[in-house]
Write a protein that holds these residues in place. Sequence first.
Motif, PDB file in Angstrom:
ATOM      1  N   VAL A 192       6.479   0.218   1.331  1.00 45.52           N
ATOM      2  CA  VAL A 192       6.198   1.601   0.938  1.00 45.52           C
ATOM      3  C   VAL A 192       6.892   1.877  -0.388  1.00 45.52           C
TER       4      VAL A 192
ATOM      5  N   ASP B 171       2.665   5.943  -0.874  1.00 44.62           N
ATOM      6  CA  ASP B 171       3.514   7.126  -0.685  1.00 44.62           C
ATOM      7  C   ASP B 171       3.836   7.276   0.798  1.00 44.62           C
ATOM      8  N   GLY B 172       4.688   8.219   1.102  1.00 44.40           N
ATOM      9  CA  GLY B 172       5.140   8.398   2.467  1.00 44.40           C
ATOM     10  C   GLY B 172       4.060   8.842   3.433  1.00 44.40           C
TER      11      GLY B 172
ATOM     12  N   LEU C 177      11.219   0.310   2.253  1.00 41.29           N
ATOM     13  CA  LEU C 177      10.958   1.724   1.967  1.00 41.29           C
ATOM     14  C   LEU C 177      11.664   2.222   0.718  1.00 41.29           C
TER      15      LEU C 177
ATOM     16  N   ASP D 117       8.383  11.798   0.831  1.00 39.65           N
ATOM     17  CA  ASP D 117       9.347  10.818   0.323  1.00 39.65           C
ATOM     18  C   ASP D 117       9.851   9.909   1.444  1.00 39.65           C
ATOM     19  N   GLY D 118      10.718   8.983   1.093  1.00 39.22           N
ATOM     20  CA  GLY D 118      11.241   8.042   2.074  1.00 39.22           C
ATOM     21  C   GLY D 118      12.014   8.702   3.196  1.00 39.22           C
TER      22      GLY D 118
ATOM     23  N   VAL E  84       9.587   9.825   5.712  1.00 43.44           N
ATOM     24  CA  VAL E  84       9.110   8.693   6.517  1.00 43.44           C
ATOM     25  C   VAL E  84      10.125   8.381   7.609  1.00 43.44           C
TER      26      VAL E  84
END
Length: 115
Positions: free
Chosen positions: A12, A38-39, A56, A64-65, A68
């Motif tokens: 990701v 993207d997330g 990630l 965003d991470g 996630v």
Amino acid sequence: MTTTASKRVLIVDDDAVIRELLCAILRQRDLVVDEAADGQEALELLKENIYSVVLLDLLMPNVDGFGVLEGLTSSPVVLVITGRAVLAHNVGLPLAGATARNGTSDLGCLGPGHL
């Protein structure tokens, strides 16, 4: 045939070059690799598949991470691959590598318990 989780990796990152490089390396090792830009895309793939490892990035558009991480419903190993080592360190995330920069603030993140 369904691929077992032990052979499936999700990358990701919003940087297409990073995704392409990581995919090439992992596919050479006979792993099934999926990628998300993207997330939001990552969360959709995580609902559809079982992954043993997720690589990630933290700073991405849409989700965003961190989003996630909050949305995970399974327990894959998550390795942060961000270029913002200080950001990852400040929120207590373990680092799987180092940045390309040679600054002392980046190197300080690589202490015990972070690799």
